[in-house]
Design a protein around this motif. Structure first.
Motif, PDB file in Angstrom:
ATOM      1  N   ARG A  11      59.472 -18.561  34.031  1.00 42.00           N
ATOM      2  CA  ARG A  11      59.258 -18.551  32.585  1.00 42.00           C
ATOM      3  C   ARG A  11      57.855 -19.071  32.247  1.00 42.00           C
ATOM      4  N   MET A  12      57.449 -20.164  32.898  1.00 45.44           N
ATOM      5  CA  MET A  12      56.129 -20.731  32.668  1.00 45.44           C
ATOM      6  C   MET A  12      55.035 -19.765  33.097  1.00 45.44           C
ATOM      7  N   LEU A  13      55.192 -19.120  34.250  1.00 53.68           N
ATOM      8  CA  LEU A  13      54.208 -18.149  34.717  1.00 53.68           C
ATOM      9  C   LEU A  13      54.096 -16.993  33.734  1.00 53.68           C
ATOM     10  N   GLY A  14      55.213 -16.494  33.257  1.00 59.69           N
ATOM     11  CA  GLY A  14      55.195 -15.421  32.260  1.00 59.69           C
ATOM     12  C   GLY A  14      54.483 -15.852  30.992  1.00 59.69           C
ATOM     13  N   ASN A  15      54.711 -17.080  30.549  1.00 64.85           N
ATOM     14  CA  ASN A  15      54.040 -17.580  29.342  1.00 64.85           C
ATOM     15  C   ASN A  15      52.532 -17.659  29.535  1.00 64.85           C
ATOM     16  N   VAL A  16      52.095 -18.111  30.704  1.00 65.96           N
ATOM     17  CA  VAL A  16      50.656 -18.176  30.989  1.00 65.96           C
ATOM     18  C   VAL A  16      50.052 -16.782  30.976  1.00 65.96           C
ATOM     19  N   LEU A  17      50.681 -15.839  31.670  1.00 67.42           N
ATOM     20  CA  LEU A  17      50.129 -14.484  31.750  1.00 67.42           C
ATOM     21  C   LEU A  17      50.109 -13.785  30.401  1.00 67.42           C
ATOM     22  N   ARG A  18      51.096 -14.082  29.550  1.00 68.45           N
ATOM     23  CA  ARG A  18      51.142 -13.423  28.244  1.00 68.45           C
ATOM     24  C   ARG A  18      50.025 -13.877  27.300  1.00 68.45           C
ATOM     25  N   HIS A  19      49.301 -14.892  27.688  1.00 65.04           N
ATOM     26  CA  HIS A  19      48.093 -15.252  26.925  1.00 65.04           C
ATOM     27  C   HIS A  19      47.004 -14.192  27.126  1.00 65.04           C
TER      28      HIS A  19
END
Length: 85
Positions: A34-42
């Protein structure tokens, strides 16, 4: 991040990603995905991640073109005269 990461740089520039190094092939936990997805979605839209380890992630089942249509990609092939070398 790979084999010999610069941890000081990583922790300074991308602190959220620092916990994803030195996993030695272990699967990422749900919170890490979830955290990795949030970072990439930036940086770009991407579907949620279902699983992952090291540098590989599997997205939830979706229509890839809904997310990645229009992306430019680089594709490399071996020149025919080098194919048998």
């Amino acid at each position: 991040m790979a084999e010999d990461p610069d941890m000081k740089l990583l922790e300074r520039e991308f602190p959220a990603l620092a916990g994803l190094v030195y996993t030695y092939g272990g699967s990422y936990r749900r919170a890490e995905l979830r955290m990795l997805g949030n970072v990439l979605r930036h940086y770009f839209d991407a579907p949620d991640f279902e699983s992952g380890f090291e540098a590989f992630v599997r997205c939830v089942q979706t229509e890839p073109l809904d997310w990645f249509r229009g992306w430019r990609v680089l594709s490399c092939t071996v020149r025919p005269e080098r194919a048998g070398a």
